[in-house]
Motif scaffolding. Structure first.
Motif, mmCIF file in Angstrom:
data_model
loop_
_atom_site.group_PDB
_atom_site.id
_atom_site.type_symbol
_atom_site.label_atom_id
_atom_site.label_comp_id
_atom_site.label_asym_id
_atom_site.label_seq_id
_atom_site.Cartn_x
_atom_site.Cartn_y
_atom_site.Cartn_z
ATOM 1 N N ALA A 227 7.752 2.398 -2.153
ATOM 2 C CA ALA A 227 6.953 3.363 -2.207
ATOM 3 C C ALA A 227 7.322 3.453 -0.221
ATOM 4 O O ALA A 227 8.477 4.722 -0.645
ATOM 5 C CB ALA A 227 6.338 3.923 -3.099
ATOM 6 N N LEU A 228 7.331 2.944 0.357
ATOM 7 C CA LEU A 228 7.366 3.002 1.173
ATOM 8 C C LEU A 228 9.149 3.453 1.577
ATOM 9 O O LEU A 228 9.339 4.043 2.425
ATOM 10 C CB LEU A 228 6.867 2.282 2.528
ATOM 11 N N ASN A 229 9.603 3.091 1.460
ATOM 12 C CA ASN A 229 11.506 2.510 1.670
ATOM 13 C C ASN A 229 11.508 4.046 1.303
ATOM 14 O O ASN A 229 12.781 4.770 1.938
ATOM 15 C CB ASN A 229 11.863 2.029 0.526
ATOM 16 N N ASN A 230 11.046 4.442 0.233
ATOM 17 C CA ASN A 230 11.853 6.199 -0.587
ATOM 18 C C ASN A 230 11.556 7.160 0.924
ATOM 19 O O ASN A 230 12.250 8.287 0.896
ATOM 20 C CB ASN A 230 11.030 6.049 -2.203
ATOM 21 N N VAL A 231 10.160 6.996 0.801
ATOM 22 C CA VAL A 231 9.648 8.072 1.803
ATOM 23 C C VAL A 231 10.692 7.922 3.264
ATOM 24 O O VAL A 231 11.162 9.241 3.401
ATOM 25 C CB VAL A 231 8.422 7.692 2.273
ATOM 26 N N ASN A 232 10.985 6.887 3.350
ATOM 27 C CA ASN A 232 11.391 6.819 4.644
ATOM 28 C C ASN A 232 13.190 7.113 4.142
ATOM 29 O O ASN A 232 13.506 7.685 5.270
ATOM 30 C CB ASN A 232 11.583 5.844 5.138
ATOM 31 N N ASN A 233 13.651 7.429 3.693
ATOM 32 C CA ASN A 233 15.197 7.297 2.703
ATOM 33 C C ASN A 233 14.949 8.984 2.856
ATOM 34 O O ASN A 233 16.048 9.447 3.359
ATOM 35 C CB ASN A 233 15.813 7.022 1.938
#
Length: 376
Positions: A160-166
């Protein structure tokens, strides 16, 4: 009948023998023909002898008497005026112009928006990414609370955190692309002529206008490497334009870091004091090379270039003597002679192509250097 004839060099030229042959030839046709050829040969022999005994042709020339002259060691170079800053305005991306702010010849400040390209598709993508980012951030926040009470594993939260950063990275990319659709003036300058119209489709190869910063002008010029010692940072040079005989001054600010190996010239840049010259103008750059000096000066057309040397023709005892010389400065009136002739020598200035070494010459007139300069 020829046993008593005196034969010399293949010809018989005794007058008594000729008379005897003539009387005998009257009775013999063969002898008559021989007599005709014989007489012609004798006449040709006498003509050749007369030519060989003639005096050699004398070449008429004009001369100058070598004397000293006060020389001002000024090096002249060709230069081009350039703006302090100059560029052609090109868009970074292709698209249709939706805004154009380029008045012909107007002055603009740094950061002024000159044109905008249609960015509707990019703005739509940016709005979509902002919505996705909002949802992703809420999801990440809920999973972070669950992770704190061991409600989910670490891998689900990391995804979920990686999706925000992308999504944040995508938004930054879109903003950079939108920024490229806006064309701004990078510095305060004067606009040239507008090259496009509002609504035109442009590409990165399209020139929209030109920008010239003319409040500070520079001049670029080249000089031979032999004069490198004359161009130092801070030195003042004079410049003359083709349409203004009044000299302006410029201060040398830099030189190229190397000499051009093809031309053996060094490129120099100077800043002009004043801004009444247009960029691109051709100018003459005058560099002071030292004090006044007494030197022998002869007209340029008196110099005979050779493969390995330069020569002058000096009249001595009525004959043209070829002497090797070393040349120095060139002025509007002539060329400095550093060695080879002395003060008082008579130097041929006209008819140099017709004078042969050690051949007689006739002096028509004695010219002065000033007269020859006016004739040129």
């Amino acid at each position: 009948m020829f046993e008593h004839l005196n034969v010399k060099h293949g010809y018989i030229c005794d007058s008594n023998i000729l008379s005897a042959l003539y009387h005998k030839s009257m009775h013999n046709k063969t002898l008559l023909i021989f007599f005709c050829f014989f007489a012609a040969a004798c006449g040709s022999k006498k003509t050749d002898a007369a030519k060989q005994g003639a005096a050699p042709q004398v070449t008429a020339v004009d001369v100058v008497v070598a004397g000293t002259q006060q020389l001002n060691n000024i090096v002249e170079a060709n230069g081009t005026v350039v703006a302090n800053e100059s560029l052609e305005v090109h868009p970074e991306v292709s698209g249709r112009l939706t805004y154009l702010n380029i008045p012909d010849g107007a002055s603009v400040g740094a950061g002024t928006i000159l044109a905008k390209i249609n960015d509707a598709d990019l703005q739509a993508q940016l709005s979509k990414s902002n919505v996705q980012l909002s949802l992703a951030q809420k999801t990440e926040e809920r999973l972070r609370k669950l992770l704190a009470v061991n409600g989910i594993n670490q891998a689900d939260y990391d995804a979920a955190l990686n999706n925000v950063n992308n999504i944040k990275a995508d938004i930054q990319l879109l903003k950079a692309q939108i920024d490229k659709t806006v064309i701004r003036a990078p510095f305060a300058a004067a606009l040239g002529l507008r090259m496009v119209s509002p609504g035109a489709y442009v590409t990165p190869q399209t020139t929209i206008a030109t920008l010239q910063q003319v409040n500070k002008l520079k001049v670029d010029f080249t000089i031979p490497e032999v004069y490198i010692g004359l161009v130092k940072k801070g030195a003042i040079v004079n410049i003359i334009t083709t349409n203004n005989p009044i000299k302006s001054t410029a201060v040398i600010v830099a030189t190229e870091s190397e000499i051009n190996t093809s031309t053996r010239n060094l490129k120099v840049r100077a800043v002009i004091n004043g801004n009444d010259i247009l960029p691109g103008a051709f100018v003459k750059v005058l560099i002071e090379g030292g004090g006044m000096a007494n030197r022998i000066v002869v007209p340029t057309n008196a110099i005979i270039p050779d493969a390995t040397s330069k020569k002058l023709i000096v009249v001595k005892e009525g004959k043209g003597k070829f002497v090797n010389v070393e040349t120095g400065l060139r002025t509007s009136s002539g060329v400095e002679i550093q060695s080879g002739i002395s003060v008082g020598d008579t130097v041929v200035v006209t008819g140099v192509l017709f004078v042969k070494p050690n051949a007689p010459v006739k002096v028509k007139s004695v010219k002065s250097l000033e007269e020859l300069t006016k004739e040129q």
